[in-house]
Write a protein that holds these residues in place. Structure first.
Motif, PDB file in Angstrom:
ATOM      1  N   GLY A  72      12.212 -36.254   1.926  1.00 40.83           N
ATOM      2  CA  GLY A  72      11.374 -36.667   3.073  1.00 40.83           C
ATOM      3  C   GLY A  72      10.337 -37.659   2.465  1.00 40.83           C
ATOM      4  O   GLY A  72       9.880 -38.495   3.280  1.00 40.83           O
ATOM      5  N   PHE A 114      13.921 -26.553  -2.085  1.00 40.35           N
ATOM      6  CA  PHE A 114      12.681 -27.309  -1.268  1.00 40.35           C
ATOM      7  C   PHE A 114      12.383 -28.793  -2.328  1.00 40.35           C
ATOM      8  O   PHE A 114      11.748 -29.679  -1.369  1.00 40.35           O
ATOM      9  CB  PHE A 114      11.423 -26.476  -1.339  1.00 40.35           C
ATOM     10  CG  PHE A 114      11.317 -25.175  -0.222  1.00 40.35           C
ATOM     11  CD1 PHE A 114      11.452 -25.546   0.953  1.00 40.35           C
ATOM     12  CD2 PHE A 114      11.180 -23.971  -0.820  1.00 40.35           C
ATOM     13  CE1 PHE A 114      11.340 -24.623   1.850  1.00 40.35           C
ATOM     14  CE2 PHE A 114      11.419 -22.962   0.326  1.00 40.35           C
ATOM     15  CZ  PHE A 114      11.092 -23.391   1.566  1.00 40.35           C
ATOM     16  N   VAL A 116      14.432 -31.228  -0.535  1.00 35.31           N
ATOM     17  CA  VAL A 116      13.941 -31.772   0.620  1.00 35.31           C
ATOM     18  C   VAL A 116      12.629 -32.764   0.819  1.00 35.31           C
ATOM     19  O   VAL A 116      12.493 -33.700   1.217  1.00 35.31           O
ATOM     20  CB  VAL A 116      13.757 -30.487   1.671  1.00 35.31           C
ATOM     21  CG1 VAL A 116      12.886 -30.809   2.697  1.00 35.31           C
ATOM     22  CG2 VAL A 116      15.093 -29.772   1.884  1.00 35.31           C
TER      23      VAL A 116
END
Length: 178
Positions: free
Chosen positions: A46, A39, A42
């Motif tokens: 992002g 996570f 990511v």
């Protein structure tokens, strides 16, 4: 837990007659949050993508916050791993059938199980669905009373506190039978 440290611990265990190496125990384990690292990656990716979009003036703030959240997740998972490595700040116990080699920093010291005491105390915190509990295990050197390592009881099973305690009990039982 580097190869060099493991081999040095085995050599100390062999020369001390500690039997075979069974488990490496260390209190420095992250909680069962293995998903935090992916996570985090990511979120960082992002956030970088958001910084390049720039559809509004405030968009870089969102990108920077996203990157910060991702880096926080990555660091939270990485710190215990770094502490457990050879020479790290967290103690590592190389548990053998008849003894243990304690590694603190880069110093390795061997002990027979009968030279160590393990105090195991059950604790509970919270209530109902938020109940947290476990065994706090404190390993001390009997001769000096020095605390060698303390497991809080919040570590995951792979930290090895339970297996270490079982090896200690088995070795003491075996010594009593002799």
């Amino acid at each position: 837990m580097g190869r060099g440290e493991r081999e040095r611990a085995r050599a100390i265990g062999l020369s001390g007659g500690y039997g075979r190496l069974v488990k490496v125990a260390s209190p420095s384990y992250e909680p069962e949050a293995g998903c935090a690292f992916p996570f985090g990656v990511v979120f960082v990716a992002g956030g970088i993508a958001e910084l390049y979009k720039k559809p509004h003036d405030w968009w870089p703030v969102i990108g920077a916050l996203t990157i910060a959240m991702g880096l926080t997740a990555i660091v939270a998972v990485a710190i215990p791993r770094v502490q457990r490595r050879a020479g790290g700040s967290a103690p590592r116990l190389y548990c053998f059938t008849e003894g243990v080699v304690a590694a603190v920093g880069s110093q390795l010291t061997g002990y027979r199980w009968d030279e160590l005491g393990i105090e195991s105390v059950w604790w509970e915190s919270g209530s109902n669905d938020l109940l947290d509990s476990g065994y706090r295990r404190t390993v001390t050197v009997i001769a000096t009373g020095t605390v060698l390592v303390e497991f809080s009881g919040r570590e995951p099973e792979r930290a090895g506190a339970y297996q270490m305690h079982q090896l200690h009990k088995a070795a003491l039982k075996h010594a009593d039978e002799k």
